[in-house]
Scaffold this active site. Structure first.
Site, PDB file in Angstrom:
ATOM      1  N   ILE A 531       0.734  -1.273   0.080  1.00 16.55           N
ATOM      2  CA  ILE A 531       0.069  -0.048  -0.083  1.00 16.55           C
ATOM      3  C   ILE A 531       0.763   1.257  -0.059  1.00 16.55           C
ATOM      4  O   ILE A 531       0.333   2.398   0.028  1.00 16.55           O
ATOM      5  CB  ILE A 531      -0.942   0.219   1.202  1.00 16.55           C
ATOM      6  CG1 ILE A 531      -0.122  -0.254   2.612  1.00 16.55           C
ATOM      7  CG2 ILE A 531      -2.311  -0.885   0.990  1.00 16.55           C
ATOM      8  CD1 ILE A 531      -1.073  -0.163   3.711  1.00 16.55           C
ATOM      9  N   GLY A 537      11.188   2.433   3.176  1.00 18.43           N
ATOM     10  CA  GLY A 537      10.791   0.941   2.862  1.00 18.43           C
ATOM     11  C   GLY A 537       9.411   1.060   2.344  1.00 18.43           C
ATOM     12  O   GLY A 537       8.964   1.718   1.955  1.00 18.43           O
ATOM     13  N   VAL A 539       5.375  -0.602   2.557  1.00 20.71           N
ATOM     14  CA  VAL A 539       4.277  -0.694   3.320  1.00 20.71           C
ATOM     15  C   VAL A 539       3.417  -1.480   2.895  1.00 20.71           C
ATOM     16  O   VAL A 539       3.030  -1.587   1.769  1.00 20.71           O
ATOM     17  CB  VAL A 539       3.728   0.568   3.828  1.00 20.71           C
ATOM     18  CG1 VAL A 539       2.505   0.353   4.865  1.00 20.71           C
ATOM     19  CG2 VAL A 539       4.555   1.721   4.074  1.00 20.71           C
ATOM     20  N   LYS A 553       5.298  -2.438   7.824  1.00 20.34           N
ATOM     21  CA  LYS A 553       6.413  -1.408   7.269  1.00 20.34           C
ATOM     22  C   LYS A 553       7.734  -2.394   7.375  1.00 20.34           C
ATOM     23  O   LYS A 553       8.024  -2.530   8.438  1.00 20.34           O
ATOM     24  CB  LYS A 553       6.571  -0.252   7.659  1.00 20.34           C
ATOM     25  CG  LYS A 553       7.655   0.697   7.310  1.00 20.34           C
ATOM     26  CD  LYS A 553       7.589   2.119   7.666  1.00 20.34           C
ATOM     27  CE  LYS A 553       6.293   2.842   7.220  1.00 20.34           C
ATOM     28  NZ  LYS A 553       6.764   4.155   6.441  1.00 20.34           N
ATOM     29  N   ASP A 648      10.194  14.152   7.440  1.00 21.06           N
ATOM     30  CA  ASP A 648       9.504  13.909   6.083  1.00 21.06           C
ATOM     31  C   ASP A 648       8.114  14.197   6.219  1.00 21.06           C
ATOM     32  O   ASP A 648       7.215  13.331   6.019  1.00 21.06           O
ATOM     33  CB  ASP A 648       9.632  12.302   5.975  1.00 21.06           C
ATOM     34  CG  ASP A 648       9.492  12.081   4.369  1.00 21.06           C
ATOM     35  OD1 ASP A 648       9.413  12.929   3.618  1.00 21.06           O
ATOM     36  OD2 ASP A 648       9.550  10.572   4.114  1.00 21.06           O
TER      37      ASP A 648
END
Ligand SMILES: *[C@@H]1O[C@H](CO)[C@@H](O)[C@H](O)[C@H]1NC(C)=O
Ligand SMILES: *[C@@H]1O[C@H](CO)[C@@H](O)[C@H](O)[C@H]1NC(C)=O
Ligand SMILES: *[C@@H]1O[C@H](CO)[C@@H](O)[C@H](O)[C@H]1NC(C)=O
Ligand SMILES: *[C@@H]1O[C@H](CO)[C@@H](O)[C@H](O)[C@H]1NC(C)=O
Ligand SMILES: *[C@@H]1O[C@H](CO)[C@@H](O)[C@H](O)[C@H]1NC(C)=O
Ligand SMILES: *[C@@H]1O[C@H](CO)[C@@H](O)[C@H](O)[C@H]1NC(C)=O
Ligand SMILES: *[C@@H]1O[C@H](CO)[C@@H](O)[C@H](O)[C@H]1NC(C)=O
Ligand SMILES: *[C@@H]1O[C@H](CO)[C@@H](O)[C@H](O)[C@H]1NC(C)=O
Ligand SMILES: *[C@@H]1O[C@H](CO)[C@@H](O)[C@H](O)[C@H]1NC(C)=O
Ligand SMILES: *[C@@H]1O[C@H](CO)[C@@H](O)[C@H](O)[C@H]1NC(C)=O
Length: 831
Positions: A531, A537, A539, A553, A648
């Site tokens: 998704i 990384g 998910v 994750k 982020d």
């Protein structure tokens, strides 16, 4: 003889009349020249003040505190409010017959035995006059009217409108309402901040106050209260600039004081009539948050005990003259490094001090303003640290982060915390056992039960049933971990063996649950539904055995420093709970892979809702999302144990629950990356388009870096479009050359800046809203957003300020044009 009679008569008349006229119209002397002497009795007889300012706003005179014997101080008083703003002889009150004398050497106070009580310091030239200015400043001037000495340079516990308070100085509280002698609370201005302190322990800071606004990180040189606020300035004289500001409602006279109770008050008045001052500010806002409010080791409860009292003692303690002390006669408290010699002997005889666990459920205010002395350490390390230093009287220890906060020299009051506090620290006090300090048991930690804390139960009693339960629980836990993964067990085992106390193992509860790799595989149906993916990384969507939906994750780019620090960070992330942050449910370690298991958010991310093809997101919902995100960041920056910079912030990381509740994700992950390569990965972490300029110029990354990204997201929420469409899907580093295509009107922040200058806000709104939002509402968000984009991080508001602006507690900031011009030439910070 005859000629003498009229003269004598006249003199008699004058003598008779003079007191009368003085009574009906008190003498207002505005300046005094040497030589002059008087005392309180003479002034009382003439019903006059020693000195008065021109418009009689202030007077200098004796102030009498009617206790036995009376305490008399020579002070400057604000007449209409009868506030004492300065006192000469704070330390030594005098009697009615003490003289105050002005000579060419200065001003002096002598008592009846003619002993000098107080005087001005030696001056550079002879005094020609003493003046009391309209500001309340008592000034000695020379023949050229140059100031030789002024009371404003020697503040006591008060400053007033227009008084400059230089960095490095402190206001010191009075002992009580009628005893002006300096006591133990101070308000100190240093080069960075204004702080309230008790024996060096800070219990309030201006920069952390919700009402303060910081503009610059430059050093502070002085503080001043103007008609509309309290300001800290940098620079001096005509080149000074505002560092931070605390807004007050405008008034003609403002008085700021550290009260004898340790609280900082700012009060004001508009009138010259006799009126009470209006309180503008009171800090700390809560009585219990003053360091020593209930005396040493006193306990301040949230519940009022009787009409006026919130103070009591912890269980096992009783009231004494200075606070609370143990009821148990065989134990006593250390007196710090200044203890009597017998205590010191006792202390050194039992070479290791013992500690009494006071439990949890309360907090020590200084912990909120101090960095822990050590972080990520075992309880025993914290204890050793305290044992090594006679100044340490005890410590607070937080199991989840292994943070250690020693208490030095004076142990003030603790206060009860609400039940919503995520994890209260455990308190330990150093105790001396009077009877037989047998060396073998010296390190034993005594446990004292404290009434209410639930978490405390684990630590309360290690006897009988409790012990069995705990051992069984630990055994089960240990077996479980061992089966889960050898690596986890190894790592945890290391923690266990390194702790020398029975409590060392309690650091385990800080970790979120661990899952077996098979569970992860099964939940994600062998990683079938991806998704999302990003710098950290990939998910996957999953469903756990109990049917709860999760987002799993898989972390890539995990640094080699790995394991132990992974767990440390995990404990930190796991301990963060906030309604607007995604909850970490657990983790899994499998060979070199790491997985994090999060709660699943039905509505997906803001990116999908805002930029997707679904129904248009209404303005009201956008505002809810803005506020939720701002609150989440405020919490990360200042609400939790350790400041966390998200690094982020972008629509992809702003998730939404069924009810459109914001849940920010991916926080705390930047720390999981390897330190060595983190520089390289810097650009990987934050996503282009949201990166603050300081990422590129590689000046420090601070919480203001998140503020910048937040500003970018705000503009996207306004327009409903990506700020830089070309980079829409690009989440990894490219070469810097590709950014040249970003110039021109396609860069929305530049457009917003132009429109702001022309005040054409409504044109910026998402056209899909079809006018269902007012220009005023757009203006509010655009102005906040632009303030967040200021190129100089210090000029950006804090997230707390953003929340305050959104909620209307402080006015919306004004974007600074020169700090935004870069938007026009600079394609959003990627070059
Ligand atoms: C004193 O008051 C008068 C009138 O109220 C005003 O004009 C004058 O400026 C005041 N003087 C000072 C020193 O403030
Ligand atoms: C105060 O001053 C007056 C007048 O100079 C003097 O007579 C008196 O002795 C002084 N009193 C004391 C206590 O110094
Ligand atoms: C001396 O200075 C004070 C304030 O600094 C001023 O109010 C006063 O008028 C001056 N006096 C003379 C004679 O210059
Ligand atoms: C200030 O602290 C000292 C040392 O603890 C104490 O003796 C004194 O009573 C305190 N003063 C006040 C006003 O509480
Ligand atoms: C302040 O301004 C005066 C004249 O306007 C100038 O002489 C002085 O150097 C300035 N002081 C500072 C610190 O800039
Ligand atoms: C003083 O007046 C201003 C407006 O003139 C008002 O906002 C403020 O609340 C007043 N302050 C006090 C203490 O009355
Ligand atoms: C207080 O200030 C206001 C302006 O803010 C002014 O109108 C008013 O006259 C002042 N009051 C006094 C007593 O100086
Ligand atoms: C000031 O406060 C006192 C005590 O709180 C009260 O009795 C008095 O009426 C007040 N005065 C004014 C002018 O408000
Ligand atoms: C003890 O603590 C004081 C206060 O923090 C510190 O200044 C001192 O260096 C410490 N002494 C030792 C031996 O650690
Ligand atoms: C210890 O005593 C010295 C000298 O009497 C004093 O300066 C110092 O402040 C005292 N320290 C504490 C923690 O009370």
């Amino acid at each position: 003889m005859k000629s003498l009679c009229p003269c004598f008569f006249l003199a008699l008349c004058l003598l008779l009349i003079f007191p009368f006229s003085a009574f009906s119209d008190p003498l207002h002397v505005h300046s005094i020249t040497p030589f002059f002497t008087t005392n309180n009795l003479q002034l009382l007889d003439n019903n006059g003040a020693f000195l008065s300012s021109i418009n009689h706003t202030f007077e200098a005179s004796f102030v009498t505190q009617s206790v036995q014997p009376p305490r008399i101080y020579f002070s400057v008083i604000h007449v209409s409010t009868q506030s004492v703003i300065w006192t000469a002889n704070r330390n030594t009150p005098v009697s009615n017959s003490a003289n105050v004398t002005l000579t060419i050497d200065g001003l002096a106070i002598t008592d009846e035995s003619k002993e000098l009580i107080w005087s001005t310091p030696p001056l550079s030239s002879p005094v020609s006059a003493l003046l009391l200015l309209e500001t309340g400043n008592l000034v000695l001037v020379d023949e050229n009217n140059v100031s030789l000495w002024q009371s404003f340079d020697y503040p006591t516990d008060t400053i007033v409108t227009g008084q400059r308070f230089p960095a490095g100085k402190s206001l010191v509280s009075a002992a009580s309402a009628d005893d002006f002698s300096p006591a133990n609370y101070s308000l100190t201005l240093n080069g960075e901040d204004l702080a309230l302190q008790w024996f060096g322990q800070t219990y309030w800071r201006l920069s952390m106050d919700t009402h303060s606004f910081k503009f610059s990180n430059k050093p502070v040189s002085y503080m001043e209260i103007n008609s509309d606020g309290l300001y800290l300035y940098g620079g001096s004289g005509n080149d000074s600039f505002v560092i931070s500001k605390l807004r007050l409602s405008s008034s003609n006279f403002t008085i700021a004081r550290i009260g004898y109770g340790g609280r900082f008050t700012i009060s004001s008045s508009n009138s010259t009539e006799n009126v009470n001052l209006t309180q503008e500010l009171l800090r700390p806002s809560k009585f219990c948050l003053v360091s020593n409010i209930c005396g040493e080791l006193g306990f301040c409860t949230l519940k009022q005990i009787n009409k006026i009292n919130y103070c009591t003692c912890l269980e096992g303690f009783q009231k004494d003259s200075t606070g609370c002390s143990p009821i148990e006669k065989s134990i006593s408290l250390p007196t710090g490094c200044n203890g009597s010699s017998s205590d010191r002997e006792l202390e050194s005889a039992s070479s290791v001090a013992s500690y009494m666990n006071l439990g949890t459920g309360f907090q020590y205010i200084a912990n909120d303003f101090a960095m822990p002395a050590k972080r990520g350490v075992d309880l025993s390390v914290c204890q050793d640290l305290c044992s090594q230093n006679c100044s340490c009287l005890g410590f607070f220890y937080r199991y989840s982060s292994g943070s250690c906060y020693p208490v030095e020299n004076h142990f003030g009051s603790v206060y009860e915390i609400g039940t919503t506090e995520p994890e209260p620290p455990s308190a330990y006090i150093k105790v001396l056992e009077k009877s037989s300090p047998s060396p073998g048991t010296a390190t034993a930690i005594t446990n004292k039960k404290h009434g209410f804390p639930v978490i405390g139960i684990v630590f309360i009693s290690l006897s009988g049933f409790g012990l069995i339960v705990i051992i069984t629980a630990l055994a089960i836990l240990w077996l479980h971990r061992k089966r889960t993964s050898e690596k986890v067990a190894l790592s945890l085992g290391r923690w266990d063996s390194s702790s020398s106390t029975a409590f060392g193992t309690t650091s385990i509860p800080g970790l979120p649950s661990s899952f077996k790799y098979e569970e992860i595989e099964k939940a994600t149906d062998d990683f079938s539904t991806q998704i999302g993916s990003g710098g950290f990384g990939t998910v996957y969507k999953g469903t756990m055995a109990d049917e709860t939906k999760v987002a799993i994750k898989k972390i890539k780019n995990l640094g080699v420093r790995g394991k132990e620090e992974f767990f440390t960070e995990l404990r930190i992330i796991g301990s963060i709970h906030h309604v607007n942050l995604v909850r970490l449910k657990g983790f899994c370690v499998h060979r070199s892979s790491r997985f994090l298991v999060y709660e699943f958010m039905n509505r997906g991310s803001l990116e999908r809702i805002l930029f997707g093809d679904g129904p248009v997101l209404e303005w009201r919902d956008r505002c809810k999302i803005v506020l939720g995100t701002a609150r989440a960041l405020t919490y990360l920056h200042s609400g939790c144990q350790q400041k966390i910079i998200h690094c982020d912030i972008k629509p992809e990381n702003i998730l939404l629950s069924e009810s459109l509740q914001v849940k920010v994700s991916d926080f705390g992950l930047s720390k999981l990356l390897d330190h060595e390569t983190s520089k390289l990965l810097t650009t990987l972490r934050g996503t282009r388009g949201y990166l603050a300029p300081e990422w590129i110029t590689s000046s420090g990354i601070t919480d203001k870096t998140d503020v910048y990204s937040f500003g970018m997201v705000l503009l996207e929420i306004v327009s409903g479009k990506r700020n830089c469409p070309l980079l829409a899907q690009n989440t990894s580093i490219g070469t810097s050359s590709s950014s040249s295509s970003l110039e021109g009107p396609t860069f929305f922040p530049a457009l917003a800046f132009e429109m702001h200058k022309e005040r054409r806000y409504s044109e910026l709104a998402d056209p899909r809203l079809e006018g269902r939002v007012s220009g005023e509402e757009i203006e509010k968000i655009v102005r906040i957003a632009l303030c967040c984009l200021h190129i100089v991080p210090a000029l950006r508001p804090s997230m707390q300020n953003v929340v305050d602006m959104l909620e209307g507690r402080i006015p919306i900031g004004n974007p600074i044009v020169y700090a935004l011009n870069f938007l026009l030439s600079f394609g959003g910070g990627q070059t």
